[in-house]
Design a protein around this motif. Structure first.
Motif, PDB file in Angstrom:
ATOM      1  N   GLY A   1     -63.431  -9.196  28.827  1.00  0.00           N
ATOM      2  CA  GLY A   1     -64.770  -9.656  28.487  1.00  0.00           C
ATOM      3  C   GLY A   1     -64.715 -10.252  27.092  1.00  0.00           C
ATOM      4  O   GLY A   1     -63.737 -10.075  26.362  1.00  0.00           O
ATOM      5  N   LEU A   2     -65.772 -10.956  26.733  1.00  0.00           N
ATOM      6  CA  LEU A   2     -65.769 -11.670  25.458  1.00  0.00           C
ATOM      7  C   LEU A   2     -65.714 -10.703  24.272  1.00  0.00           C
ATOM      8  O   LEU A   2     -66.427  -9.705  24.224  1.00  0.00           O
ATOM      9  CB  LEU A   2     -67.012 -12.551  25.357  1.00  0.00           C
ATOM     10  CG  LEU A   2     -67.080 -13.473  24.134  1.00  0.00           C
ATOM     11  CD1 LEU A   2     -65.937 -14.484  24.169  1.00  0.00           C
ATOM     12  CD2 LEU A   2     -68.422 -14.201  24.101  1.00  0.00           C
ATOM     13  N   ALA A   3     -64.866 -11.030  23.308  1.00  0.00           N
ATOM     14  CA  ALA A   3     -64.775 -10.292  22.047  1.00  0.00           C
ATOM     15  C   ALA A   3     -64.665 -11.317  20.928  1.00  0.00           C
ATOM     16  O   ALA A   3     -64.340 -12.485  21.169  1.00  0.00           O
ATOM     17  CB  ALA A   3     -63.589  -9.347  22.051  1.00  0.00           C
ATOM     18  N   GLY A   4     -64.957 -10.897  19.691  1.00  0.00           N
ATOM     19  CA  GLY A   4     -65.024 -11.868  18.612  1.00  0.00           C
ATOM     20  C   GLY A   4     -64.308 -11.436  17.346  1.00  0.00           C
ATOM     21  O   GLY A   4     -64.091 -10.250  17.087  1.00  0.00           O
TER      22      GLY A   4
ATOM     23  N   ASN B   1     -57.572 -14.683  24.118  1.00  0.00           N
ATOM     24  CA  ASN B   1     -57.782 -14.574  25.553  1.00  0.00           C
ATOM     25  C   ASN B   1     -59.158 -13.967  25.791  1.00  0.00           C
ATOM     26  O   ASN B   1     -59.376 -12.799  25.555  1.00  0.00           O
ATOM     27  CB  ASN B   1     -56.675 -13.742  26.196  1.00  0.00           C
ATOM     28  CG  ASN B   1     -56.375 -12.451  25.443  1.00  0.00           C
ATOM     29  OD1 ASN B   1     -56.358 -12.432  24.212  1.00  0.00           O
ATOM     30  ND2 ASN B   1     -56.141 -11.369  26.156  1.00  0.00           N
ATOM     31  N   TRP B   2     -60.097 -14.827  26.267  1.00  0.00           N
ATOM     32  CA  TRP B   2     -61.499 -14.447  26.445  1.00  0.00           C
ATOM     33  C   TRP B   2     -62.052 -13.994  25.093  1.00  0.00           C
ATOM     34  O   TRP B   2     -62.549 -12.902  24.931  1.00  0.00           O
ATOM     35  CB  TRP B   2     -61.638 -13.348  27.486  1.00  0.00           C
ATOM     36  CG  TRP B   2     -62.944 -13.384  28.222  1.00  0.00           C
ATOM     37  CD1 TRP B   2     -64.088 -14.038  27.868  1.00  0.00           C
ATOM     38  CD2 TRP B   2     -63.233 -12.727  29.466  1.00  0.00           C
ATOM     39  NE1 TRP B   2     -65.075 -13.839  28.790  1.00  0.00           N
ATOM     40  CE2 TRP B   2     -64.580 -13.033  29.792  1.00  0.00           C
ATOM     41  CE3 TRP B   2     -62.507 -11.910  30.323  1.00  0.00           C
ATOM     42  CZ2 TRP B   2     -65.187 -12.537  30.951  1.00  0.00           C
ATOM     43  CZ3 TRP B   2     -63.120 -11.433  31.464  1.00  0.00           C
ATOM     44  CH2 TRP B   2     -64.448 -11.737  31.777  1.00  0.00           C
ATOM     45  N   ALA B   3     -61.970 -14.904  24.139  1.00  0.00           N
ATOM     46  CA  ALA B   3     -62.266 -14.531  22.759  1.00  0.00           C
ATOM     47  C   ALA B   3     -62.892 -15.680  21.992  1.00  0.00           C
ATOM     48  O   ALA B   3     -62.758 -16.851  22.358  1.00  0.00           O
ATOM     49  CB  ALA B   3     -60.989 -14.086  22.058  1.00  0.00           C
ATOM     50  N   SER B   4     -63.567 -15.326  20.908  1.00  0.00           N
ATOM     51  CA  SER B   4     -64.154 -16.303  19.994  1.00  0.00           C
ATOM     52  C   SER B   4     -63.719 -15.971  18.577  1.00  0.00           C
ATOM     53  O   SER B   4     -63.932 -14.857  18.108  1.00  0.00           O
ATOM     54  CB  SER B   4     -65.686 -16.257  20.089  1.00  0.00           C
ATOM     55  OG  SER B   4     -66.280 -17.026  19.066  1.00  0.00           O
TER      56      SER B   4
ATOM     57  N   ALA C   1     -46.328 -17.548  14.039  1.00  0.00           N
ATOM     58  CA  ALA C   1     -45.641 -17.843  15.295  1.00  0.00           C
ATOM     59  C   ALA C   1     -46.601 -18.581  16.213  1.00  0.00           C
ATOM     60  O   ALA C   1     -47.501 -19.277  15.748  1.00  0.00           O
ATOM     61  CB  ALA C   1     -45.105 -16.558  15.923  1.00  0.00           C
ATOM     62  N   ALA C   2     -46.430 -18.446  17.523  1.00  0.00           N
ATOM     63  CA  ALA C   2     -47.214 -19.230  18.476  1.00  0.00           C
ATOM     64  C   ALA C   2     -48.687 -18.823  18.480  1.00  0.00           C
ATOM     65  O   ALA C   2     -49.037 -17.661  18.284  1.00  0.00           O
ATOM     66  CB  ALA C   2     -46.628 -19.077  19.866  1.00  0.00           C
ATOM     67  N   THR C   3     -49.534 -19.816  18.751  1.00  0.00           N
ATOM     68  CA  THR C   3     -50.969 -19.586  18.919  1.00  0.00           C
ATOM     69  C   THR C   3     -51.373 -20.053  20.308  1.00  0.00           C
ATOM     70  O   THR C   3     -51.067 -21.182  20.706  1.00  0.00           O
ATOM     71  CB  THR C   3     -51.795 -20.355  17.873  1.00  0.00           C
ATOM     72  OG1 THR C   3     -51.470 -19.865  16.567  1.00  0.00           O
ATOM     73  CG2 THR C   3     -53.289 -20.185  18.112  1.00  0.00           C
ATOM     74  N   ALA C   4     -52.047 -19.180  21.057  1.00  0.00           N
ATOM     75  CA  ALA C   4     -52.537 -19.516  22.395  1.00  0.00           C
ATOM     76  C   ALA C   4     -54.051 -19.386  22.410  1.00  0.00           C
ATOM     77  O   ALA C   4     -54.593 -18.356  22.003  1.00  0.00           O
ATOM     78  CB  ALA C   4     -51.919 -18.601  23.442  1.00  0.00           C
ATOM     79  N   ILE C   5     -54.725 -20.442  22.878  1.00  0.00           N
ATOM     80  CA  ILE C   5     -56.185 -20.444  22.950  1.00  0.00           C
ATOM     81  C   ILE C   5     -56.579 -20.627  24.412  1.00  0.00           C
ATOM     82  O   ILE C   5     -56.323 -21.670  25.014  1.00  0.00           O
ATOM     83  CB  ILE C   5     -56.784 -21.567  22.089  1.00  0.00           C
ATOM     84  CG1 ILE C   5     -56.310 -21.434  20.639  1.00  0.00           C
ATOM     85  CG2 ILE C   5     -58.312 -21.541  22.149  1.00  0.00           C
ATOM     86  CD1 ILE C   5     -56.709 -22.597  19.753  1.00  0.00           C
TER      87      ILE C   5
ATOM     88  N   SER D   1     -62.517 -19.427  25.727  1.00  0.00           N
ATOM     89  CA  SER D   1     -61.989 -18.936  24.458  1.00  0.00           C
ATOM     90  C   SER D   1     -62.060 -20.062  23.447  1.00  0.00           C
ATOM     91  O   SER D   1     -61.707 -21.206  23.766  1.00  0.00           O
ATOM     92  CB  SER D   1     -60.541 -18.465  24.607  1.00  0.00           C
ATOM     93  OG  SER D   1     -60.443 -17.374  25.503  1.00  0.00           O
ATOM     94  N   THR D   2     -62.510 -19.771  22.234  1.00  0.00           N
ATOM     95  CA  THR D   2     -62.697 -20.814  21.228  1.00  0.00           C
ATOM     96  C   THR D   2     -62.190 -20.377  19.859  1.00  0.00           C
ATOM     97  O   THR D   2     -62.295 -19.213  19.497  1.00  0.00           O
ATOM     98  CB  THR D   2     -64.185 -21.209  21.082  1.00  0.00           C
ATOM     99  OG1 THR D   2     -64.939 -20.037  20.702  1.00  0.00           O
ATOM    100  CG2 THR D   2     -64.749 -21.751  22.378  1.00  0.00           C
TER     101      THR D   2
END
Length: 320
Positions: free
Chosen positions: A98-101, A119-122, A133-137, A144-145
């Motif tokens: 679920g959304l988390a920030g 992942n499912w995040a703001s 290191a790596a960033t995944a959006i 996710s934003t």
């Protein structure tokens, strides 16, 4: 005559404990995994627990500490953590149920030594962010934003991947990417009105790139590919300022790839090779301004320009 005992077990055990205590006092604490327990500030003990998100309950105790540079941070569903003082972690991700920030306040720095996974995040960035290191959006399904506000800055050492459902919104501020930028189908990259994106790696463009009135710069000392399933990448302001190497348009998989610049093309140093994948590729300057252009910075290939009625002269910085 009986000789006295030299080895005394109780005294040896006490000495051993004493040495352990001294070592513990000088050794760094072991890395831990911290999970958010509630909405709150990063630097507040009550925000964190060492109990996993899925097993938390009303009686879950807080960690009595805050994450440090060597620790892993996971923000649980429904929680928003605010960074209001300088903070660091080894890695940051989200529960993903679920959304988390996460909010980084203006003037505040968050340093992530390794990976950042939204992942499912703001993530709202009003201060500064450094990712080692790596960033995944995005996770391919849930929104996710990462949104950058006025005066913000972000530095990404590893590759940045914007997946389906993900958005990198450089609405303002400056984002510097030292690795590759992979904009996947269904992902969105917004180069906002006062946003500045600097890229030293390659740009794979398959998703939605919104140039707005921002500036995109190619920089670095190696060849950079500009390719992807999108036939054309449109920039508002495009700057080329490379110490070495070229920008190569298209590749063997997606040979056709053109560039359009709707406002200003700035050629400071380096070349754009249009025939990276096809000899038919071109750079189209439909905007009014071309700045620079010289023997060390030019288009190696085809350049199209709009000629307005009454135009006296136009510069055509093309070469081998």
């Amino acid at each position: 005559m009986r000789l006295p005992r030299i080895f005394n077990k109780p005294l040896f055990f006490l000495a051993f404990l004493s040495i352990l205590g001294m070592l513990a006092g000088t050794s760094p604490a072991l890395a831990a995994t911290y999970y958010s327990l509630a909405n709150g500030n990063w630097n507040a003990n009550g925000t964190w627990t060492t109990t996993a998100c899925a097993t938390q309950g009303a009686m879950t105790m807080n960690a009595g500490a805050i994450p440090g540079a060597g620790d892993v941070v996971i923000i649980c569903t429904g929680n928003t953590v605010t960074v209001s003082a300088a903070a660091a972690a080894n890695a940051v991700s989200f529960e993903g149920n679920g959304l988390a920030g996460l909010v980084v306040n203006s003037g505040i720095a968050l340093t992530v030594t390794n990976a950042l996974t939204l992942n499912w995040a703001s993530l709202t960035l009003n201060g500064s962010l450094s990712v080692g290191a790596a960033t995944a959006i995005g996770d391919g399904t849930h929104t996710s934003t990462l949104t950058m506000g006025a005066g913000s800055s972000a530095g990404f050492t590893g590759a940045v991947t914007v997946f389906n459902s993900g958005t990198l919104d450089v609405a303002a501020g400056s984002a510097t990417l030292l690795g590759n930028l992979d904009l996947r189908t269904g992902g969105t990259l917004n180069n906002g009105a006062s946003g500045n994106i600097v890229l030293e790696g390659s740009f794979s463009h398959a998703g939605t790139f919104i140039p707005n009135t921002g500036t995109f710069s190619f920089r670095g000392s190696v060849d950079q590919a500009l390719n992807g399933s999108s036939a054309t990448t449109t920039f508002y302001n495009l700057t080329l300022n490379k110490t070495a190497g070229s920008v190569l348009m298209g590749d063997a998989i997606n040979p056709a790839h053109n560039v359009e610049v709707t406002n200003t093309l700035t050629l400071t140093k380096g070349r754009i090779k249009t025939a990276g994948g096809s000899s038919a590729n071109y750079v189209s300057l439909t905007g009014p301004s071309l700045v620079g252009g010289s023997s060390v910075s030019y288009i190696n290939g085809k350049l199209l320009r709009v000629v307005s009625t009454g135009t006296a002269t136009l510069s055509w910085p093309i070469g081998p």
